[in-house]
Design a protein around this motif. Structure first.
Motif, PDB file in Angstrom:
ATOM      1  N   GLY A 103     -41.918  14.420  45.795  1.00  0.00           N
ATOM      2  CA  GLY A 103     -41.406  15.771  45.606  1.00  0.00           C
ATOM      3  C   GLY A 103     -40.557  15.980  44.372  1.00  0.00           C
ATOM      4  N   THR A 106     -43.270  18.320  40.124  1.00  0.00           N
ATOM      5  CA  THR A 106     -44.019  19.447  40.660  1.00  0.00           C
ATOM      6  C   THR A 106     -45.388  19.605  40.018  1.00  0.00           C
ATOM      7  N   GLU A 107     -45.513  19.222  38.763  1.00  0.00           N
ATOM      8  CA  GLU A 107     -46.776  19.331  38.044  1.00  0.00           C
ATOM      9  C   GLU A 107     -46.716  18.437  36.822  1.00  0.00           C
ATOM     10  N   SER A 157     -47.006  26.242  39.314  1.00  0.00           N
ATOM     11  CA  SER A 157     -46.640  25.311  40.387  1.00  0.00           C
ATOM     12  C   SER A 157     -45.974  26.013  41.560  1.00  0.00           C
ATOM     13  N   SER A 159     -42.934  27.003  41.906  1.00  0.00           N
ATOM     14  CA  SER A 159     -41.657  26.377  42.226  1.00  0.00           C
ATOM     15  C   SER A 159     -40.674  26.570  41.076  1.00  0.00           C
ATOM     16  N   GLN A 161     -38.427  24.912  38.493  1.00  0.00           N
ATOM     17  CA  GLN A 161     -38.499  23.600  37.873  1.00  0.00           C
ATOM     18  C   GLN A 161     -37.934  23.641  36.464  1.00  0.00           C
ATOM     19  N   ASN A 184     -38.728  19.160  39.969  1.00  0.00           N
ATOM     20  CA  ASN A 184     -38.324  20.050  41.048  1.00  0.00           C
ATOM     21  C   ASN A 184     -36.842  20.397  40.943  1.00  0.00           C
TER      22      ASN A 184
END
Length: 189
Positions: A103, A106-107, A157, A159, A161, A184
């Motif tokens: 986790g 994220t990408e 993503s 998210s 980040q 993240n």
């Protein structure tokens, strides 16, 4: 890597990411522990080198045309351009790095000499990164260049980040492309 180690490494970034300046010791620690151990893997450099041969003669018009194709086709399924970036051995390798980070990441995506996507762990919103700081402040700067973005919501993503981008090089140390890794933000806020 244990989740506790990853979280402690990412937490070390908290004060540094807000400035998005030159990497300090904490950011360099995350780069050294979470990114560099696999960033120069042959599967990535071979994919970039192969694409650099294919795209060597691309001009701005061709690049913009491909970027428009990507934007129109990403998320629709069955696109040769999108599939070439998301279904390769290099893309599988990048996805495995995201999964193994528990986790923290994220990408991940890699770019060629023009800033065009070569491989990605998940779809990006555009194909051409060459007009963005993640490429302009790494590949064009040289082999040791690092760019750290501010924390933002990333559409691709889904998210919050920060993105850490570095120049990727060949075995002689010459720049061949760039790598961007999403970290993240929930772990560092």
């Amino acid at each position: 890597m244990t989740r506790a180690f990853i979280i402690s490494a990412v937490l070390a970034l908290q004060s540094s990411l807000a400035t998005a300046a030159e990497p300090d010791a904490a950011i360099q620690g995350v780069i050294d522990t979470l990114i560099l151990p696999w960033a120069g893997d042959a599967v990535l450099t071979e994919a970039i080198n192969a694409q650099n041969v294919t795209t060597a003669d691309y001009n701005e018009a061709r690049i913009l045309e491909l970027d428009q194709v990507w934007r129109a086709e990403v998320g629709t399924g069955g696109s040769d351009l999108v599939d070439s970036v998301l279904t390769s051995t290099a893309a599988d390798f990048l996805r495995s790095q995201v999964v193994s980070s528990d986790g923290a990441l994220t990408e991940i995506f890699i770019m060629d000499q023009h800033g065009l996507n070569v491989a990605a762990s998940n779809p990006t919103s555009d194909y051409w990164q060459g007009d963005e700081a993640k490429f302009q402040k790494t590949y064009s700067v040289g082999p040791d260049a690092v760019h750290v973005s501010e924390i933002e919501f990333d559409e691709s993503s889904q998210s919050y980040q920060a993105q850490v981008s570095i120049t990727l090089t060949d075995s002689n140390g010459a720049p061949i492309g760039a790598l961007t890794v999403g970290i993240n933000a929930e772990l560092i806020m």
